[in-house]
Design an enzyme around this catalytic site. Structure first.
Site, short mmCIF file in Angstrom:
data_model
loop_
_atom_site.label_atom_id
_atom_site.label_comp_id
_atom_site.label_asym_id
_atom_site.label_seq_id
_atom_site.Cartn_x
_atom_site.Cartn_y
_atom_site.Cartn_z
N ASN A 129 0.84 -1.11 0.03
CA ASN A 129 -0.07 -0.09 -0.15
C ASN A 129 0.86 1.03 -0.04
O ASN A 129 0.40 2.44 -0.48
CB ASN A 129 -0.99 -0.10 1.36
N ASN A 154 -8.45 -8.90 2.12
CA ASN A 154 -9.09 -7.72 1.80
C ASN A 154 -10.42 -8.16 1.44
O ASN A 154 -10.85 -9.33 1.20
CB ASN A 154 -8.26 -6.92 0.92
N CYS A 260 -7.43 -1.23 9.19
CA CYS A 260 -6.97 -1.84 7.86
C CYS A 260 -6.53 -0.87 6.71
O CYS A 260 -5.67 -0.24 7.10
CB CYS A 260 -8.03 -2.71 7.27
N SER A 261 -7.00 -0.47 5.57
CA SER A 261 -6.56 0.37 4.54
C SER A 261 -7.52 1.57 4.87
O SER A 261 -6.93 2.67 5.33
CB SER A 261 -6.80 -0.31 3.41
N ASP A 262 -8.83 1.44 4.37
CA ASP A 262 -9.66 2.59 4.70
C ASP A 262 -10.36 2.65 6.01
O ASP A 262 -10.76 3.88 6.44
CB ASP A 262 -10.68 2.65 3.35
N TRP A 264 -12.86 0.59 7.02
CA TRP A 264 -14.46 0.60 7.26
C TRP A 264 -14.93 -0.78 6.88
O TRP A 264 -16.07 -1.04 7.20
CB TRP A 264 -15.32 1.60 6.43
N ASP A 265 -14.12 -1.90 6.51
CA ASP A 265 -14.46 -3.17 6.23
C ASP A 265 -14.06 -4.11 7.41
O ASP A 265 -14.82 -4.31 8.34
CB ASP A 265 -14.06 -3.57 4.94
N ARG A 266 -12.85 -4.60 7.12
CA ARG A 266 -12.16 -5.21 8.42
C ARG A 266 -12.20 -4.77 9.64
O ARG A 266 -12.77 -5.12 10.74
CB ARG A 266 -10.84 -5.65 7.62
N ARG A 306 -21.41 -2.81 -0.23
CA ARG A 306 -21.02 -4.19 0.29
C ARG A 306 -22.44 -5.00 0.32
O ARG A 306 -22.14 -6.20 0.64
CB ARG A 306 -20.59 -4.01 1.70
#
Length: 332
Positions: A129, A154, A260-262, A264-266, A306
């Site tokens: 990343n 991811n 995580c990255s953004d 909002w998921d994991r 999602r």
């Protein structure tokens, strides 16, 4: 909408906490479109520093408080925070003194003065990343913190895994095979094939095909092997391990930052599972509703994308992987 009453419960007991405060830094969503208008942050960090820290985090998602014990013996107590990844980039030397100050104050507010950063990605994924401007924290700039990688796949990988699992469970013969032994897929075990949305349609006088193939006992091996091959159980296990680790650190009195990255998921899945482990109120109907509102609705979870609703309006069930994963683990 972010329940203000619940924010106050996190930041104060009978009186304002000297270590945490509610900030209107994001009023009218001026700084971060995917954060609530009020956020809980360390009291020693000014709104101007929050602006600077937000510039160093993906999509402006700076570290904010998710949870702290509702009743603590002192002002210093474990705290769970969440954020987006730091924008370190490919070159060395990128830093944000405001971000460092924010996390330093979070560590000081904990019961043991330590902060653990749980990067939910794998080390290689986090390093990759950096090419796109992201990355992970340089612990030399955060000497009060320890960085740990959780190696959770991811959203794209989870979506592919969920698609394989769904196809497996709706494959012709899957249901009857599981009932009669949980293994392979006998032709004709389910008559009628797949109906609307990929759901199996059942034939015969009572819905089941009573053929010899359907009634023949089958071993568990092939079925479990095929479930394992989807990768869904491995993904679920990685989420549970990360949440368990966070809960253990909170129980020990530390502050824990999850991203995580953004973010909002994991991140939504892990901070929710963590709170279910450490806070009995989150396991009540009202508490769980509050949890979903705080960690999913208010924190920018992309429900439309999602939930598998493509822009064309065509239903794509594989897109619901993230929410389905979180719900399945909560059910367990």
């Amino acid at each position: 909408h972010y329940p203000l009453r619940r924010q106050r419960q996190m930041c104060i007991r009978d009186r304002p906490s000297p270590l945490w405060r509610l900030s209107a830094w994001n009023a009218s969503f001026r700084a971060c479109a995917t954060y609530p208008t009020r956020v809980a942050v360390p009291a020693a960090v000014s709104d101007a520093e929050l602006d600077e820290a937000a510039c160093f985090r993906a999509r402006g998602r700076l570290p904010v408080l998710c949870w702290r014990p509702p009743v603590a013996a002192s002002a210093h107590a474990p705290a769970l925070l969440r954020s987006g990844q730091p924008l370190v980039g490919a070159t060395d030397g990128a830093r944000s003194r405001a971000d460092e100050a924010l996390l330093r104050e979070a560590a000081r507010a904990s019961a043991i003065g330590l902060l653990y950063i749980l990067d939910l990605r794998g080390h290689l994924a986090a390093s990759a990343n950096r090419v796109r401007g992201g990355g992970s924290e340089d612990t030399r700039l955060y000497p009060f913190a320890e960085l740990q990688f959780c190696d959770i796949s991811n959203a794209a990988a989870v979506r592919a895994s969920y698609g394989r699992l769904r196809r497996l469970c709706t494959e012709r013969g899957a249901v009857a095979a599981a009932v009669h032994g949980g293994s392979g897929f006998a032709d004709g075990a389910i008559s009628g094939g797949l109906g609307a949305g990929g759901a199996p349609t059942l034939g015969g006088a009572h819905g089941w095909d009573n053929s010899a193939a359907a009634a023949r006992p089958l071993s568990h091996g092939p079925w479990l092997e095929r479930v394992h091959a989807t990768g869904w159980l491995a993904h679920s296990s990685s989420l549970l391990r990360a949440a368990t680790r966070a809960a253990q650190l909170l129980t020990a009195g530390a502050a824990v930052l999850v991203h995580c990255s953004d973010g909002w998921d994991r991140t939504s899945q892990v901070v929710s599972l963590t709170q279910l482990l450490v806070d009995a109120r989150a396991r009540t109907v009202v508490g769980f509703a509050s949890l979903v509102e705080r960690e999913w609705c208010a924190m920018g979870f992309r429900f439309r994308d999602r939930a598998g609703l493509a822009r064309s309006g065509v239903d794509d069930p594989s897109g619901a992987a993230g929410a389905a994963g979180g719900l399945s683990l909560i059910h367990i």
